[in-house]
Enzyme design. Structure first.
Site, PDB file in Angstrom:
ATOM      1  N   PRO A  89      -1.805   0.212  -5.602  1.00  0.00           N
ATOM      2  CA  PRO A  89      -0.527   0.440  -4.670  1.00  0.00           C
ATOM      3  C   PRO A  89      -1.269  -0.465  -3.572  1.00  0.00           C
ATOM      4  CG  PRO A  89      -1.095   2.499  -5.305  1.00  0.00           C
ATOM      5  CD  PRO A  89      -2.208   1.714  -5.917  1.00  0.00           C
ATOM      6  N   CYS A  90      -0.076  -1.353  -2.940  1.00  0.00           N
ATOM      7  CA  CYS A  90      -0.569  -2.416  -2.221  1.00  0.00           C
ATOM      8  C   CYS A  90      -0.300  -2.515  -0.874  1.00  0.00           C
ATOM      9  CB  CYS A  90      -0.078  -3.813  -2.957  1.00  0.00           C
ATOM     10  SG  CYS A  90       1.531  -3.643  -3.180  1.00  0.00           S
TER      11      CYS A  90
END
Length: 401
Positions: A89-90
């Site tokens: 997840p960014c």
């Protein structure tokens, strides 16, 4: 028959990256994903690809669990892993996330999810890995050091990498996706294998040029796929209209539609619009009809001002027929204001199916869960056509190794 190359997908989401590998004939051994509805979509897709019940493997788990490696081992039962794929997840790497956090998100635990990726990579030692992330990764810092350098150092221990981060940035538009979406794609090759990672990047063939392409970049390539190419065949609906399943047939096919829809498919899923209040409908209508930005609308029609008017100019955005869409984002599940339909008569934001089309998901891809869950899955995904371009290049080099 040649042996199928295998892959494991971490942080799999609903399976955009997996879809590209499935399309190229890879065998999915297991997927690790935390979100329940994304897991349901993954299971459904494995079934679609003909996996028997006992081979459908989706680990609905937190990847930071201490026994995650044992769990993956159990799922893949001694099969060797050719490719490890995934994108942690960014949010903590994105510039928007950093701007909102007073510490620049340095304390965000999501910064360290790549360590779970690294742990699993070093245990299974696949021939090749693919690590996907936002371009904000290239400027993010952990302490005084650039995050990307830390990641390259850690993942590069047993793997060959290219050393120019700018060459790792791919734009989905170049691979026939009707959307401008730039992502860092980090590809590593195990050091004992006679493959140069640069060869894999070179083999990710750009088939289309994008709106910013100039000169030689345009030569021998097709024009980018526009929003019109992608969604103009879909039935016109107003806010609050549409059905979960409707009959649909295409009278005028184009190159893009043949890639994402089977000629004999007669149904359409999830083409259902959100309901919108009257003020928003008026905003959408005025903006799409006049091709205005939010700021232009405020100047020309102050009566349409928003009480919570945001400082930045991207809170309301029309997607134009003749261009690719802007980057589809997970925020879509909260509101669709950044994805206003180009047809002013429809006075609405995009449906889940329209968003999926702009992400290059096939029409027969089923997103499980409520509409909110569907938008979230679609916004978080890697566009399958871009994933397939990567898988194609990897398949080619693996065939020679």
């Amino acid at each position: 028959m040649s042996k199928k190359h295998t892959f494991i997908d971490l942080f799999a989401g609903c399976g955009g990256l997996s879809e590209g590998f499935y399309k190229q004939g890879f065998q999915g051994l297991t997927h690790v994903e935390y979100d329940h509805w994304a897991c349901e979509s993954l299971r459904n897709r494995m079934k679609y690809y003909g996996y028997p019940e006992d081979k459908i493997s989706v680990l609905e788990k937190d990847i930071t669990d201490n026994d995650i490696i044992d769990q993956i081992e159990f799922e893949i039962s001694n099969k060797s892993v050719d490719v490890l794929i995934g994108g942690p997840p960014c949010q903590s790497f994105s510039s928007l996330g950093r701007a909102k956090d007073e510490n620049g998100m340095q304390n965000d635990p999501r910064n360290y999810l790549f360590e779970s990726y690294e742990k699993i990579l070093n245990h299974f030692k696949p021939k090749i890995f693919v690590f996907e992330n936002v371009t904000g990764l290239l400027t993010a810092k952990l302490g005084k050091e650039k995050t990307v350098n830390i990641i390259l150092k850690k993942l590069g221990k047993d793997y060959k990498l290219i050393n120019d981060p700018s060459k790792m940035v791919l734009n989905s538009c170049d691979y026939g996706v009707p959307q401008v979406r730039k992502r860092v794609i980090l590809i590593g090759v195990r050091k004992d294998i006679e493959i140069d990672p640069a060869v894999i990047y070179k083999g990710i063939i750009k088939t289309h040029y994008n709106p910013d392409s100039i000169g030689a970049e345009i030569k021998n390539k097709k024009k980018y796929v526009s929003v019109k190419d992608a969604i103009s065949d879909l039935p016109a609906i107003k806010p609050g209209e549409g059905e979960k399943i409707i009959e649909h047939s295409i009278s005028s096919w184009n190159d893009y539609l043949t890639k994402i829809r089977s000629k004999n498919d007669t149904v359409l899923l999830d083409h259902v619009s959100r309901t919108h209040n009257e003020q928003d409908r008026n905003r959408y209508k005025a903006m799409s009809k006049n091709k205005w930005t939010f700021m232009e609308m405020l100047e020309k029609k102050p009566s349409l001002n928003h009480l919570k008017q945001r400082v930045f100019n991207n809170s309301y955005v029309v997607q134009f027929w003749d261009k690719p869409a802007r980057t589809i984002i997970a925020h879509l599940y909260k509101d669709g204001n950044q994805f206003i339909h180009p047809d002013h008569k429809q006075e609405r934001t995009l449906t889940a199916r329209e968003a999926a089309r702009l992400q290059s998901f096939p029409d027969d891809f089923v997103f499980e869960g409520s509409r909110t869950q569907q938008y979230k899955q679609i916004g978080n995904a890697v566009p399958p056509l871009m994933a397939e371009a990567i898988a194609k290049s990897i398949k080619k080099v693996l065939a020679k190794s």
